[in-house]
Design a protein around this motif. Structure first.
Motif, PDB file in Angstrom:
ATOM      1  N   ILE A   9       9.560 -11.864  -4.697  1.00  0.00           N
ATOM      2  CA  ILE A   9       8.969 -12.332  -3.432  1.00  0.00           C
ATOM      3  C   ILE A   9       9.303 -13.820  -3.177  1.00  0.00           C
ATOM      4  N   ARG A  40       8.491   3.928   0.730  1.00  0.00           N
ATOM      5  CA  ARG A  40       7.377   3.394  -0.056  1.00  0.00           C
ATOM      6  C   ARG A  40       7.621   1.935  -0.431  1.00  0.00           C
ATOM      7  N   SER A  43       7.071  -0.324   2.419  1.00  0.00           N
ATOM      8  CA  SER A  43       5.648  -0.548   2.652  1.00  0.00           C
ATOM      9  C   SER A  43       5.094  -1.594   1.673  1.00  0.00           C
ATOM     10  N   ILE A  44       5.503  -1.483   0.407  1.00  0.00           N
ATOM     11  CA  ILE A  44       5.024  -2.441  -0.604  1.00  0.00           C
ATOM     12  C   ILE A  44       5.559  -3.842  -0.307  1.00  0.00           C
ATOM     13  N   MET A  45       6.860  -3.911  -0.008  1.00  0.00           N
ATOM     14  CA  MET A  45       7.482  -5.210   0.277  1.00  0.00           C
ATOM     15  C   MET A  45       6.831  -5.863   1.493  1.00  0.00           C
ATOM     16  N   ALA A  46       6.614  -5.063   2.556  1.00  0.00           N
ATOM     17  CA  ALA A  46       6.014  -5.606   3.778  1.00  0.00           C
ATOM     18  C   ALA A  46       4.602  -6.129   3.479  1.00  0.00           C
ATOM     19  N   SER A  47       3.840  -5.359   2.705  1.00  0.00           N
ATOM     20  CA  SER A  47       2.489  -5.785   2.334  1.00  0.00           C
ATOM     21  C   SER A  47       2.539  -7.095   1.552  1.00  0.00           C
ATOM     22  N   ALA A  48       3.436  -7.141   0.558  1.00  0.00           N
ATOM     23  CA  ALA A  48       3.543  -8.342  -0.281  1.00  0.00           C
ATOM     24  C   ALA A  48       3.954  -9.551   0.556  1.00  0.00           C
ATOM     25  N   ARG A  50       3.329  -9.977   3.752  1.00  0.00           N
ATOM     26  CA  ARG A  50       2.180 -10.363   4.585  1.00  0.00           C
ATOM     27  C   ARG A  50       1.182 -11.163   3.760  1.00  0.00           C
ATOM     28  N   ILE A  51       0.970 -10.717   2.510  1.00  0.00           N
ATOM     29  CA  ILE A  51       0.056 -11.443   1.616  1.00  0.00           C
ATOM     30  C   ILE A  51       0.600 -12.849   1.355  1.00  0.00           C
ATOM     31  N   ALA A  52       1.894 -12.914   1.037  1.00  0.00           N
ATOM     32  CA  ALA A  52       2.520 -14.218   0.751  1.00  0.00           C
ATOM     33  C   ALA A  52       2.435 -15.118   1.975  1.00  0.00           C
ATOM     34  N   GLU A  64       7.829  -2.792   9.721  1.00  0.00           N
ATOM     35  CA  GLU A  64       8.590  -1.991   8.760  1.00  0.00           C
ATOM     36  C   GLU A  64       9.176  -0.733   9.382  1.00  0.00           C
TER      37      GLU A  64
ATOM     38  N   GLU B  58      -4.817  -7.153   1.647  1.00  0.00           N
ATOM     39  CA  GLU B  58      -4.474  -7.486   3.038  1.00  0.00           C
ATOM     40  C   GLU B  58      -5.675  -7.318   3.950  1.00  0.00           C
ATOM     41  N   GLU B  96       3.593 -12.925  -7.580  1.00  0.00           N
ATOM     42  CA  GLU B  96       4.748 -13.439  -6.834  1.00  0.00           C
ATOM     43  C   GLU B  96       4.355 -13.864  -5.417  1.00  0.00           C
ATOM     44  N   SER B  97       3.362 -13.163  -4.859  1.00  0.00           N
ATOM     45  CA  SER B  97       2.970 -13.447  -3.476  1.00  0.00           C
ATOM     46  C   SER B  97       2.008 -14.617  -3.366  1.00  0.00           C
ATOM     47  N   LEU B 136      -6.179 -15.391   1.167  1.00  0.00           N
ATOM     48  CA  LEU B 136      -5.932 -14.709   2.449  1.00  0.00           C
ATOM     49  C   LEU B 136      -7.153 -14.830   3.346  1.00  0.00           C
TER      50      LEU B 136
END
Lengths: 222, 149
Positions: A9, A40, A43-48, A50-52, A64, B58, B96-97, B136
């Motif tokens: 990330i 899948r 979805s995980i990458m997009a979530s991560a 957004r969190i970052a 996505e 999230e 990582e995030s 967040l």
């Protein structure tokens, strides 16, 4: 199958900095099977991301989408609208997919979210191994179907090197000695005589050393 | 979630065959546990995907607890072992995030272990409290305050 692995990330955040609307684009073919860039993983990458973005105040707006195949214009067309709307595309396709998208959308920044690793197979659940180095001139027939170019650490065509211990490679004991495997396989299929032949130096001109390769099939051209 | 600025919310994914029943038992035994926890019943922790954990954060969770059967006792043989690996993988993503991986934890209990489950919940809530609200949610609150002012 093409095998790839995700970038971290922080690496991706660094690549995407400065963009706002980001489309994470997956591919439904090889990278789905190797669990790196399918629906899948998108979805995980997009979530991560957004969190970052929220944790580090990066201002990303992440959407996505996953298409059947990123290396084929017919399927890329299905993503055209989403790509046009985005400021940048983070492709979770292999290197070919990323470039196919970038070529099709000349004015859109397209970034790779994966490191494309090799051509391989699923060895066991969660483990993929390299089997083909795409050298351009296949020698598998000579070696009982076991590729010395890919699986011997020294790429020896006239092995073994003499350094193996038991059936392990001296370069990395975690790997099997390809030449041990070749010998066993040829013995099993009654073709040990093949090893009596000295192989001439390989023509590496057919590999990547000559730049990107092109195959043209006149019978299929319009 | 988190209408009260000082409080934190922990989402607990509880397996129907053990932790959910243990939470039920805790109720019958009148054992208290922090009100910060929001229990989500799952058919097996093996049903939980990495994206479920990330989506919980999230959506405003400050911590996520995954409570499955004891190792070797999964109703579906190895669902809890699969969940353990997924939790570990999701923790990497969190780190990582920019979130503390300690915000996500897996515990194992049986349906008879009401006391142990409530201890795990208390411990998790305490851990998250020490870490503070999720960054967040801090950002969200900051945005809300900016809009108000």
């Amino acid at each position: 199958m093409i095998v790839a692995e995700r970038k971290t990330i922080p690496e991706i955040v660094d690549i995407l900095k400065g963009h706002k609307n980001i489309l994470v684009l997956g591919c439904g073919t090889c990278v789905t099977v190797c669990l790196a860039g399918g629906e899948r993983e998108v979805s995980i990458m997009a979530s991560a991301l957004r969190i970052a973005s929220r944790a580090q105040n990066l201002g990303f707006k992440v959407s996505e989408l996953t298409i059947e195949r990123q290396c084929d214009n017919i399927f890329i067309e299905q993503a055209a609208e989403a790509i046009e709307k985005a400021d940048a595309v983070l492709s979770l396709g292999c290197g070919a997919g990323v470039q196919a998208i970038a070529e099709r959308f000349a004015k859109k920044p397209v970034y790779a979210g994966l490191n494309t690793k090799f051509l391989g197979i699923l060895e066991e659940r969660g483990t993929w191994t390299e089997k083909c180095a795409q050298c351009g001139e296949c020698v598998l027939a000579e070696y009982g179907g076991i590729c010395p170019v890919t699986r011997c650490a020294k790429h020896l065509l006239n092995g073994p090197c003499g350094g193996s211990r038991e059936d392990r490679c001296e370069v990395n004991p975690d790997r099997a000695c390809a030449w041990q495997l070749i010998y066993k396989r040829l013995k099993d299929i009654g073709q040990l005589d093949r090893l009596e032949k000295i192989s001439a130096p390989k023509k590496w001109g057919t590999s990547l050393s000559g730049g990107p390769r092109v195959i043209v099939r006149e019978d299929h051209r319009i | 979630m988190n209408s009260n600025n000082k409080e934190i919310t922990v989402v607990a994914f509880c397996c129907l065959y053990c932790a959910y029943a243990a939470a039920d038992l805790a109720g019958s035994m009148r054992i208290q546990y922090p009100a910060n926890v929001r229990i989500v019943r799952t058919p097996c922790t093996g049903r939980l995907e990495v994206e479920f954990f990330l989506k919980a954060f999230e959506s405003g969770a400050d911590g996520v607890l995954v409570a499955g059967c004891e190792e070797g006792s999964c109703h579906f043989k190895e669902g809890n072992l699969v969940a353990k690996r997924r939790v570990n993988y999701a923790r990497k993503y969190l780190q990582e995030s920019g979130l503390e991986p300690e915000r996500l934890r897996m515990v194992n209990v049986s349906s008879a272990m009401a006391r142990q489950l409530t201890d795990h919940i208390k411990d998790m809530v305490e851990t998250v409290r020490k870490l503070g609200p999720s960054p967040l949610n801090k950002a969200k609150r900051r945005q809300q305050q900016e809009i108000k002012s």
